[in-house]
Write an enzyme that holds these catalytic residues in place. Structure first.
Site: not given
Ligand SMILES: NC(=O)c1ccc[n+]([C@@H]2O[C@H](COP(=O)([O-])OP(=O)(O)OC[C@H]3O[C@@H](n4cnc5c(N)ncnc54)[C@H](OP(=O)(O)O)[C@@H]3O)[C@@H](O)[C@H]2O)c1
Length: 316
Positions: A228, A276
């Protein structure tokens, strides 16, 4: 049995079909109801909710819910939004086909950097004598030794890289050094030429990789982030790339997503930005994992013994 399905930004149809198929294969007689966009928005009496970034309204209306299944591995946003009442257990996906994809992404990023692949291609080098990596292979250090981190570590080890892993609790891996806890983090970092972040985002891992910690990495180290974004202090990473201490970064996740147009990462010569995409959730194995878990629950297995049970106190 009614099951509420909330896919939010993810496309609904593949999940709806995938879940229906997995439930039928598991012999579950359940009606899967897409919960968003219904009129009127009254309760359907769902016992299970399968969700990605659900609205608070789901939990205000559905009073019969017993378990919430997260349609992803990371629960940081679900917990941060605090929409799921404390009484409801949360189960997340464990690997479900994501880990091999992420291991592939990481190994490609390592190969790209070690072989200088960006030198080639249209307009690039046409030099048969271009330099090749020789000598001692770089050590790959993986932060997080869970479902994803351990698969990444195993994949790197398969390519004969020396591999080390770091986790919260001690883990034993054949032919890999393992480190645990903050007290061993600096020594772990000092031996990691490639640093791969595969940690969940929790209050303990947020801003973990700041200037002091990133400075512990060897000269020329490369940072790969598939965990993350908020685990890395961006200004500190950029400063260490700029002052030459770090050799490069391959970043798939960011503090703000989508990454804003004016973010310095986009144009930094030492940074590869990907949107992502390292670990997309393959619907079929994810749906099968959820169906199998519901079968277990219906047999009376306690939810806390399911593999993806989320410990809210730990945050993952
Ligand atoms: N980029 C993408 O497309 C993508 C896709 C899927 C997932 N992800 C990210 O990957 C993360 C990891 O997923 P996972 O399934 O591997 O999770 P997991 O199985 O729960 O593993 C988490 C690992 O992190 C370690 N850890 C957690 N907090 C720590 C701390 N404070 N200090 C040291 N180690 C700590 C855990 O240590 P212990 O072993 O001691 O518990 C464990 O080894 C997810 O949370 C998500 O954010 C990204």
């Amino acid at each position: 049995m009614k099951v509420a399905l909330v896919t939010s930004s993810m496309p609904l149809a593949p999940w709806q079909h995938g879940i229906a198929r997995a439930f039928s294969e598991a012999g579950l007689a359940a009606e899967v109801v897409p919960w968003e966009g219904r009129q009127p928005r009254s309760a359907i009496g769902a016992r299970y909710a399968l969700v990605w970034l659900p609205p608070a309204e789901l939990f205000e209306v559905e009073h019969d819910l017993e378990v919430v299944f997260n349609l992803g591995a990371g629960v940081d946003r679900l917990l941060a939004n605090a929409v799921v009442p404390e009484r409801l257990p949360i189960v997340r996906l464990v690997d479900a086909g994501m880990a091999p994809r992420m291991a592939e992404y990481v190994c490609f990023a390592i190969a790209r950097a070690t072989r200088g692949l960006e030198r080639f291609g249209p307009g690039g080098l046409r030099d048969w004598n271009a330099s090749r990596p020789r000598g001692k292979p770089p050590t790959v250090g993986v932060l997080g030794a869970g479902a994803i981190g351990s698969k990444i570590a195993e994949a790197a080890a398969m390519f004969n890289y020396p591999v080390r892993v770091w986790s919260r609790t001690s883990r034993a891996f054949a032919s890999m050094e393992s480190f645990a806890g903050l007290e061993q983090l600096d020594v772990f970092l000092a031996g990691s030429n490639f640093l791969v972040n595969a940690l969940p985002l929790t209050r303990d891992t947020e801003n973990l990789l700041d200037r002091a910690r990133l400075s512990k990495l060897p000269e020329g180290a490369h940072v790969i982030n598939v965990g993350r974004g908020a685990t890395i202090v961006d200004a500190d990473l950029l400063a260490l790339l700029d002052d030459g201490h770090l050799g490069g970064a391959t970043l798939d996740v960011f503090r703000v997503e989508p990454l804003p147009d004016d973010d310095p990462y986009w144009s930094h010569p030492k940074v590869i930005v990907t949107p992502h995409l390292s670990g997309p959730t393959p619907v079929a194995p994810a749906a099968t994992q959820i169906a199998d878990a519901i079968v277990q629950l219906e047999r009376g297995v306690p939810v806390s013994s399911l593999p993806g049970y989320v410990d809210r106190a730990r945050g993952y």
